[in-house]
Motif scaffolding. Structure first.
Motif, PDB file in Angstrom:
ATOM      1  N   VAL A   1       0.837  -1.201   0.000  1.00 27.90           N
ATOM      2  CA  VAL A   1       0.000   0.000   0.000  1.00 27.90           C
ATOM      3  C   VAL A   1       0.874   1.255   0.000  1.00 27.90           C
ATOM      4  O   VAL A   1       0.636   2.204  -0.762  1.00 27.90           O
ATOM      5  N   VAL A   2       1.903   1.257   0.836  1.00 25.11           N
ATOM      6  CA  VAL A   2       2.815   2.408   0.914  1.00 25.11           C
ATOM      7  C   VAL A   2       3.558   2.592  -0.399  1.00 25.11           C
ATOM      8  O   VAL A   2       3.707   3.718  -0.897  1.00 25.11           O
TER       9      VAL A   2
ATOM     10  N   THR B   1       0.327   0.896 -14.263  1.00 29.57           N
ATOM     11  CA  THR B   1       0.790   1.666 -15.417  1.00 29.57           C
ATOM     12  C   THR B   1      -0.068   2.903 -15.623  1.00 29.57           C
ATOM     13  O   THR B   1       0.446   3.999 -15.879  1.00 29.57           O
ATOM     14  N   ILE B   2      -1.381   2.744 -15.504  1.00 30.00           N
ATOM     15  CA  ILE B   2      -2.288   3.881 -15.674  1.00 30.00           C
ATOM     16  C   ILE B   2      -2.075   4.922 -14.568  1.00 30.00           C
ATOM     17  O   ILE B   2      -2.042   6.127 -14.829  1.00 30.00           O
ATOM     18  N   ILE B   3      -1.881   4.452 -13.348  1.00 29.78           N
ATOM     19  CA  ILE B   3      -1.703   5.369 -12.220  1.00 29.78           C
ATOM     20  C   ILE B   3      -0.346   6.069 -12.284  1.00 29.78           C
ATOM     21  O   ILE B   3      -0.249   7.284 -12.108  1.00 29.78           O
ATOM     22  N   ALA B   4       0.703   5.290 -12.556  1.00 26.99           N
ATOM     23  CA  ALA B   4       2.062   5.842 -12.513  1.00 26.99           C
ATOM     24  C   ALA B   4       2.501   6.450 -13.840  1.00 26.99           C
ATOM     25  O   ALA B   4       3.417   7.274 -13.870  1.00 26.99           O
TER      26      ALA B   4
ATOM     27  N   ILE C   1       4.442   5.600  -5.498  1.00 24.54           N
ATOM     28  CA  ILE C   1       4.553   5.621  -6.961  1.00 24.54           C
ATOM     29  C   ILE C   1       3.510   6.549  -7.560  1.00 24.54           C
ATOM     30  O   ILE C   1       3.786   7.303  -8.503  1.00 24.54           O
ATOM     31  N   VAL C   2       2.289   6.511  -7.000  1.00 24.61           N
ATOM     32  CA  VAL C   2       1.237   7.412  -7.469  1.00 24.61           C
ATOM     33  C   VAL C   2       1.655   8.870  -7.283  1.00 24.61           C
ATOM     34  O   VAL C   2       1.373   9.732  -8.124  1.00 24.61           O
TER      35      VAL C   2
END
Length: 462
Positions: free
Chosen positions: A12-13, A372-375, A18-19
């Motif tokens: 989670v962390v 991939t979409i988030i980062a 990364i986000v």
């Protein structure tokens, strides 16, 4: 149980970091070291490889393990990635990539149907992606070169942007960092991984994405009331100056970027089996051949030759602080994940719910796509996961290709769906359009690509 709880909280962390755009190698190094320390404290598992040198203290062994990872990865996979990146930069420096691009775009001038042209433009973009592996560089260059011609034929600039933002989706590159890592995870040679699985699964996927573009862009144009005939002759104005290929390099240079792909086949069991040339040595040979061409071109001008070598070496250094650091950090992270018993827990859950290779592959693809979409980065989603696959595949008794390859390509196919991906931001900025409008135009082709590729991989692995 405590190990699994710590692993989940760490995940989670890591996801949050990364986000937030934190430097991925540091995130993975720190989280990996933390999980290894927890594994020592709670005695949940071991992590020292046989070739590492025990220090006599379990906690100091973590430092020794990180040293081992640097030594092991830099000498093998890391050095190979560095030479590949250096070669690609050298090809750009001497104009070889531009020479190929200038030849590749000529077919555009003979096609008049706008929607057929969309398909052709996408395929040309895929051809250019064989020599320009940077998604941002590829998309921007293709847009700068082919965009004006497409706009003059009345094609909507939204459709033009969507075509080139997906040019790097479903990589067909023979040599690349992620390809090397994937082949290693599958315990296959690079040639076998590429020719038996990657390209056979990639070709129908690329065709499906191209065809999806044709129908999706046409449907959206009609929905928006866009008629290509009414917009013929329009010009495409970019919001900033973009690099256009130089015409200075000799046309024969167009062959140089493909030289490693040719030689890796020539010096193999498929052709000349008597010569055993390591892939890294082969990359260095290709650089030397390029330098010889430069010596002839510039008639031995020392400064010209030295400038090219400097570009090659500097690019290797940049690769060390970028992709290679990410690969090493991902290895530390994966080992910590494993030492806490997380991989065993995943396999147990998969067995209990009856999820075999298909179920695990869908799970990995879903995770890769989401990250991939988030980062906005395919490396951040792919490298940490691919480190875990060999053990999971062994424990489940499945072909590792069915887990690795769908995840490998999902990290490239999903990238155009991220509003923070470099290629999305760059192309949306050049065309002065909302990134989410660009993502909408790329969404259906990318989703089709994910589905077709997954089906193709499992059909090949049967």
């Amino acid at each position: 149980m405590i190990g699994i709880l710590i692993g989940c909280l760490t995940l989670v962390v890591v996801g949050w970091a990364i986000v937030k755009g934190k430097y991925a190698p540091l995130v993975l190094f720190a989280s990996g070291a933390f999980m290894l320390a927890c594994a020592v404290f709670f005695d949940t598992g071991t992590f020292m490889p046989k070739k590492a040198l025990p220090t006599g203290n379990d906690y100091l062994n973590i430092i020794e393990f990180i040293r081992y990872m640097f030594s092991n990865r830099l000498a093998g996979l890391g050095f190979l990635i560095m030479t590949m990146v250096g070669f690609a930069s050298y090809m750009t420096h001497i104009g070889a990539n531009d020479a190929f691009v200038n030849i590749a775009i000529k077919p555009l001038s003979i096609i008049r149907n706008p929607y057929i042209l969309i398909f052709v433009a996408f395929m040309l973009g895929k051809a250019v992606s064989m020599v320009i592996t940077s998604a941002v560089g590829l998309g921007v260059l293709c847009l700068a070169l082919m965009g004006p011609a497409l706009a003059a034929l009345g094609i909507n600039k939204k459709a033009i942007g969507a075509v080139f933002v997906t040019s790097g989706a479903c990589s067909l590159v023979l040599l690349g960092g992620s390809t090397v890592a994937s082949a290693k995870a599958c315990d296959l040679s690079i040639l076998d991984y590429v020719f038996l699985f990657k390209i056979p699964a990639g070709i129908p996927t690329v065709l499906a994405i191209g065809l999806a573009h044709v129908f999706w862009q046409r449907w959206l144009d009609r929905r928006e009331g866009w008629n290509c005939e009414e917009h013929k002759g329009e010009t495409l104005v970019f919001s900033e100056d973009v690099k256009r290929p130089s015409t200075a390099a000799p046309k024969i240079y167009a062959f140089l970027p493909f030289l490693p792909m040719v030689l890796v086949v020539v010096f193999s069991q498929y052709c000349i089996s008597s010569i055993k040339l390591d892939i890294t040595a082969l990359m260095l040979l290709c650089v030397i051949i390029g330098m010889v061409c430069e010596v002839i071109r510039w008639r031995g001008n020392y400064d010209k030759i030295a400038a090219g070598l400097k570009v090659f070496l500097q690019s290797m250094g940049k690769a060390l602080s970028g992709v290679v650091a990410l690969v090493i950090a991902a290895g530390v992270f994966a080992e910590g994940f494993k030492a806490l018993g997380m991989l065993d827990a995943i396999v147990d859950v998969a067995h209990n719910v009856g999820a075999g290779a298909v179920g695990m592959s869908i799970l990995f693809v879903a995770i890769t796509t989401l990250v991939t979409i988030i980062a906005g980065s395919n490396g951040a989603s792919f490298y940490p996961l691919v480190e875990m696959v060999p053990k999971i595949a062994r424990d489940m008794g499945v072909n590792p290709v069915t887990l690795v390859l769908p995840m490998h390509q999902a990290s490239t196919i999903a990238r155009p769906l991220s509003p923070v991906a470099g290629v999305v931001v760059a192309i949306a900025g050049m065309l002065q359009m909302n990134p989410f409008e660009l993502i909408k135009r790329a969404s259906v082709p990318c989703i089709v690509g994910l589905i077709v590729h997954h089906v193709s991989v499992f059909w090949l692995a049967i």
